[in-house]
Write an enzyme that holds these catalytic residues in place. Structure first.
Site, PDB file in Angstrom:
ATOM      1  N   ASP A  41       0.837  -1.204   0.000  1.00  0.00           N
ATOM      2  CA  ASP A  41       0.000   0.000   0.000  1.00  0.00           C
ATOM      3  C   ASP A  41       0.872   1.254   0.000  1.00  0.00           C
ATOM      4  OD1 ASP A  41      -2.052   1.830   0.438  1.00  0.00           O
ATOM      5  OD2 ASP A  41      -2.325   1.303   2.547  1.00  0.00           O
ATOM      6  N   LEU A  42       1.439   1.584  -1.162  1.00  0.00           N
ATOM      7  CA  LEU A  42       2.355   2.731  -1.231  1.00  0.00           C
ATOM      8  C   LEU A  42       1.733   3.923  -1.940  1.00  0.00           C
ATOM      9  CD1 LEU A  42       5.746   0.885  -1.966  1.00  0.00           C
ATOM     10  CD2 LEU A  42       4.773   1.555   0.227  1.00  0.00           C
ATOM     11  N   LYS A  43       0.551   3.752  -2.500  1.00  0.00           N
ATOM     12  CA  LYS A  43      -0.234   4.866  -3.092  1.00  0.00           C
ATOM     13  C   LYS A  43       0.613   5.757  -4.003  1.00  0.00           C
ATOM     14  CE  LYS A  43      -3.487   5.207   0.800  1.00  0.00           C
ATOM     15  NZ  LYS A  43      -2.899   4.300   1.794  1.00  0.00           N
ATOM     16  N   ASP A  82       2.692  10.109  -9.351  1.00  0.00           N
ATOM     17  CA  ASP A  82       3.800  10.879  -9.944  1.00  0.00           C
ATOM     18  C   ASP A  82       3.568  10.917 -11.459  1.00  0.00           C
ATOM     19  OD1 ASP A  82       6.369  12.090 -10.386  1.00  0.00           O
ATOM     20  OD2 ASP A  82       7.106  11.112  -8.567  1.00  0.00           O
ATOM     21  N   THR A  99      -9.994   8.992   2.655  1.00  0.00           N
ATOM     22  CA  THR A  99     -11.130   9.064   3.597  1.00  0.00           C
ATOM     23  C   THR A  99     -10.923  10.185   4.623  1.00  0.00           C
ATOM     24  OG1 THR A  99     -10.090   7.193   4.674  1.00  0.00           O
ATOM     25  CG2 THR A  99     -12.077   6.735   3.448  1.00  0.00           C
ATOM     26  N   ARG A 129      -6.194  -2.736  13.412  1.00  0.00           N
ATOM     27  CA  ARG A 129      -6.202  -2.786  14.877  1.00  0.00           C
ATOM     28  C   ARG A 129      -7.115  -3.827  15.514  1.00  0.00           C
ATOM     29  NH1 ARG A 129      -6.514   3.577  14.875  1.00  0.00           N
ATOM     30  NH2 ARG A 129      -7.530   2.976  12.932  1.00  0.00           N
TER      31      ARG A 129
HETATM   32  O1  C5P Z   1      -6.555  -0.368  12.133  1.00  0.00           O
HETATM   33  P1  C5P Z   1      -7.531  -0.223  11.000  1.00  0.00           P
HETATM   34  O2  C5P Z   1      -8.424  -1.426  10.808  1.00  0.00           O
HETATM   35  O3  C5P Z   1      -8.325   1.071  11.079  1.00  0.00           O
HETATM   36  O4  C5P Z   1      -6.588  -0.153   9.730  1.00  0.00           O
HETATM   37  C1  C5P Z   1      -7.053   0.104   8.431  1.00  0.00           C
HETATM   38  C2  C5P Z   1      -5.905   0.163   7.468  1.00  0.00           C
HETATM   39  O5  C5P Z   1      -6.388   0.572   6.195  1.00  0.00           O
HETATM   40  C3  C5P Z   1      -4.820   1.167   7.854  1.00  0.00           C
HETATM   41  O6  C5P Z   1      -3.586   0.630   7.387  1.00  0.00           O
HETATM   42  C4  C5P Z   1      -5.189   2.406   7.074  1.00  0.00           C
HETATM   43  O7  C5P Z   1      -4.074   3.210   6.770  1.00  0.00           O
HETATM   44  C5  C5P Z   1      -5.772   1.786   5.798  1.00  0.00           C
HETATM   45  N1  C5P Z   1      -6.684   2.653   5.050  1.00  0.00           N
HETATM   46  C6  C5P Z   1      -7.818   3.209   5.613  1.00  0.00           C
HETATM   47  N2  C5P Z   1      -8.642   3.999   4.852  1.00  0.00           N
HETATM   48  C7  C5P Z   1      -8.339   4.239   3.560  1.00  0.00           C
HETATM   49  C8  C5P Z   1      -7.199   3.674   2.988  1.00  0.00           C
HETATM   50  C9  C5P Z   1      -6.379   2.870   3.769  1.00  0.00           C
HETATM   51  O8  C5P Z   1      -8.113   2.974   6.768  1.00  0.00           O
HETATM   52  N3  C5P Z   1      -9.147   4.963   2.833  1.00  0.00           N
END
Ligand code: C5P
Length: 236
Positions: free
Chosen positions: A59-61, A64, A121, A213
């Site tokens: 997930d490096l998004k 460029d 988000t 989490r």
């Molecule tokens: O801990 P949690 O379940 O909230 O983690 C969600 C993961 O998804 C995190 O790595 C967060 O950076 C990623 N993410 C997100 N919303 C996005 C894109 C990625 O929560 N729109």
């Protein structure tokens, strides 16, 4: 076939990542490696995790100019990862270049899935309109980016489970919605705003769920994973 829940390995070091994975013994997981862990440990850790038999969403998004993204994606595909992403805001030419890089760089000829981030988000409709000068609603902007991603040949987008229906209307049923913000019933929401349970995400049309989490910070991560996996598969 239901996909595996993707576990967000949001940890700072190789040690923490491997310690987490060891709890699962020989079981193969689908993990998401983000900027923190990748910048700390680099491609070697990605290769080691792949070698242990896990699937990896890197997930490096990327965002460029097309040529830079093309070249970077060629390198990432060579790591043998299973999913990568770009910002749709980089434009269709950049997204096409990303896909071309993945196709050319894939070691075994099987390119990683390519997913687009639409609006982060953390962006509200208000900041999008004021700062980016985009005069439409956030939902319209997300649908537009999803539709551009599909036109560029991408496989799907990262989105909230609650946006999946609109995205499928703007694209097609088989366009993948990879959805974070997943919380089992009664779990801590933390900083996530638009959460869904694994079962609800499935009902709403998610193709993959990303869970951090609720698994990584659980007292018993393996048990938490099992419960989420069951709910996602609709077995409970
Ligand atoms: O801990 P949690 O379940 O909230 O983690 C969600 C993961 O998804 C995190 O790595 C967060 O950076 C990623 N993410 C997100 N919303 C996005 C894109 C990625 O929560 N729109």
């Amino acid at each position: 076939m239901t996909t595996k829940p993707i576990v967000a390995l949001d940890v700072p070091s190789r040690e923490d990542a491997l310690e987490f994975l060891e709890q699962f013994g020989d079981e193969s997981l689908y993990v998401k490696i983000g900027m923190e862990l990748f910048y700390a440990e680099g491609p070697d850790l990605v290769c080691d995790i792949k070698q242990k038999g896990h699937q990896v969403f890197l997930d490096l998004k990327l965002h460029d100019i097309p040529n830079t993204v093309y070249r970077a994606m060629k390198v990432l595909a060579g790591l043998g990862v299973d999913m990568v992403n770009v910002h749709a805001a980089g434009g269709t030419e950049m997204m096409r270049a990303a896909k071309k890089g993945l196709e050319e760089g894939a070691a075994d000829g099987k390119r990683p899935l390519l997913i687009a981030v639409t609006q982060l988000t953390s962006t509200t409709e208000n900041t999008m309109q004021r700062e980016q000068l985009i005069p439409v609603s956030l939902k319209e902007s997300v649908s537009q980016y999803a539709s551009l991603a599909q036109k560029a040949g991408l496989d799907g987008v990262v989105c909230s489970a609650w946006e999946a229906e609109k995205i499928h209307e703007a694209t097609s049923e088989d366009f993948l919605c990879v959805t974070p913000g997943i919380r089992p019933e009664g779990a801590e929401v933390g900083d996530q705003k638009r959460v869904a349970t694994p079962g609800k995400a499935r009902e709403l049309g998610a193709g993959y769920i990303v869970v951090g989490r609720p698994i990584t910070q659980a007292e018993n991560p393996v048990a938490a994973y099992r419960m989420i996996e069951k709910q996602w598969r609709g077995e409970e």
